[in-house]
Design an enzyme around this catalytic site. Structure first.
Site, short mmCIF file in Angstrom:
data_model
loop_
_atom_site.label_atom_id
_atom_site.label_comp_id
_atom_site.label_asym_id
_atom_site.label_seq_id
_atom_site.Cartn_x
_atom_site.Cartn_y
_atom_site.Cartn_z
N HIS A 1 5.27 -2.67 2.24
CA HIS A 1 4.45 -3.13 1.12
C HIS A 1 4.54 -4.63 0.85
CE1 HIS A 1 8.23 -2.36 -1.20
NE2 HIS A 1 7.76 -3.23 -2.07
N HIS A 2 5.43 -5.34 1.57
CA HIS A 2 5.46 -6.81 1.42
C HIS A 2 4.95 -7.54 2.66
CE1 HIS A 2 7.23 -7.19 -2.56
NE2 HIS A 2 8.04 -6.18 -2.26
N HIS B 1 8.13 2.79 -3.77
CA HIS B 1 8.07 1.57 -2.96
C HIS B 1 9.24 0.62 -3.18
CE1 HIS B 1 6.15 -0.20 -6.55
NE2 HIS B 1 6.43 -1.38 -6.04
N LYS C 1 15.55 -1.26 -4.16
CA LYS C 1 16.11 -2.24 -5.10
C LYS C 1 17.41 -1.73 -5.69
CE LYS C 1 12.17 -5.05 -6.33
NZ LYS C 1 11.21 -5.45 -7.35
N HIS D 1 14.92 -4.98 0.33
CA HIS D 1 14.66 -3.71 -0.34
C HIS D 1 13.69 -2.76 0.38
CE1 HIS D 1 11.25 -5.77 -2.38
NE2 HIS D 1 10.76 -4.55 -2.54
FE LIG Z 1 8.76 -4.46 -3.55
FE LIG Z 2 6.99 -3.50 -6.65
#
Ligand SMILES: [Fe+2]
Ligand SMILES: [Fe+2]
Length: 335
Positions: A244-245, A191, A195, A220
């Site tokens: 996921h955000h 996930h 980054k 990211h």
């Molecule tokens: Fe994240």
């Molecule tokens: Fe994370």
């Protein structure tokens, strides 16, 4: 002469009949294969465990154990789960064949064999095995990369593995099927892959982030999605990586999708991700207690951000003992 496209490979013949073993060796060796032999189930399994071959030719009736049991052991071991196993059948009954199929036999070759029948099938299965190996290798490389990204920052070391574990436990309690859980788990492991492009100065900044730095961080999920989307096998994991955000009320990123548009697997990973971030040390603060983390999560649920059931089930997972130390360590290993 070996056909030009014949890949070199190791083939293990497990058969108690020495004549059969010798015949197979005579047929396969000139085609470029390295043939190994075992006369009993025990010996065959020991060889497979020591150094798995590329293909197993397995007799159904062995003196010490049945071919079915050998097949079962091969399939039960994660390292040989995908190994092609061909049953050599003399007078196998239809029910024996069905039994073997349900145990994951790859193919049957009836005895007596002819070279014309044996070689094309062996060649096709070996090719398949080599493709599977390459695929597995590619996945290992990506997994190592994901771990490297976690490890780059001592604060996030093991983060993705733990998120995958928490998410899996929530999903199990929710009754999600194994296939969905598997895709979700892989998504959780990757996930934060994006980054990789965030500079250390931003990723490990102890103080508050500027608007510009926040924008870089928020890239990211997009970068992770871009990195993984060319890979066909990663396709089902992309929603988790990309979304996921997001928040249920649409105030998240990168797309700002809301409600039912956010799949359940994504919501679960989001909850697991936040919980792990809150309960571990970060560059900008120390780890919060489990109770404080749940206060924050509950507040988020009330604000309309995060999945209520996901948070409640995570609470149950934690109250049940959370993750064992070995699960924490192993989380990132298991795809
Ligand atoms: Fe994240
Ligand atoms: Fe994370």
């Amino acid at each position: 002469m070996p056909p030009p496209e014949a890949p070199s490979a190791r083939i293990l013949v497990i058969d108690d009949d020495e004549q059969v073993r010798r015949l197979l060796r005579r047929l396969l060796t000139p085609a470029g294969y390295a043939v190994e032999e075992a006369g009993t189930a025990e010996e065959g399994l020991a060889r497979i465990r020591a150094d798995p071959p590329d293909l197993v030719l397995l007799d159904l009736h062995l003196p010490d154990r049945s071919g079915h049991e050998v097949l079962e052991s091969i399939r039960a071991d994660p390292s040989t789960r995908l190994l092609p196993v061909v049953m050599l059948t003399g007078m196998a009954t239809a029910s024996e064949k069905i039994h073997a199929q349900s145990e994951g036999v790859t193919d049957f070759i009836p005895k007596p064999f002819s070279q014309e029948e044996l070689l094309p099938r062996v060649r096709a299965l070996v090719m398949l095995k080599l493709f599977a190996d390459e695929h597995e290798h590619a996945e290992r490389v990506i997994l190592t990369l994901a771990r490297t990204i976690d490890a780059r920052d001592s604060y996030t070391s093991g983060h993705s593995g733990r998120v995958a574990e928490y998410a899996d436990r929530i999903a199990t309690r929710m009754g999600l099927d194994a296939a969905a859980r598997n895709d979700m788990r892989r998504g959780a492991l990757f996930h934060d892959l994006g980054k990789i492009v965030i500079p250390d100065a931003v990723l490990r900044k102890p103080g508050a982030l500027t608007a510009e730095e926040r924008k870089i961080i928020e890239e990211h999920p997009v970068v992770g999605n871009d990195l993984l989307s060319p890979m066909k096998t990663m396709r089902k994991t992309l929603p988790v990586v990309y979304h996921h955000h997001e928040r249920l009320d649409g105030s998240g990123y990168p797309e700002g999708i809301s409600g039912a548009a956010i799949p359940m697997t994504v919501r679960i990973v989001t909850v697991a991700d936040i919980f792990d971030a809150l309960t571990t040390d970060r560059a900008y603060r120390g780890a919060l207690s489990v109770d404080t983390a749940f206060e924050i999560l509950t507040e988020g649920v009330q604000n309309g951000w995060w999945d209520k059931d996901g948070v409640a089930l995570l609470r149950a997972v934690i109250d049940d003992g959370g993750l064992s130390t070995s699960a924490q360590r192993a989380g990132v290993e298991a795809v």
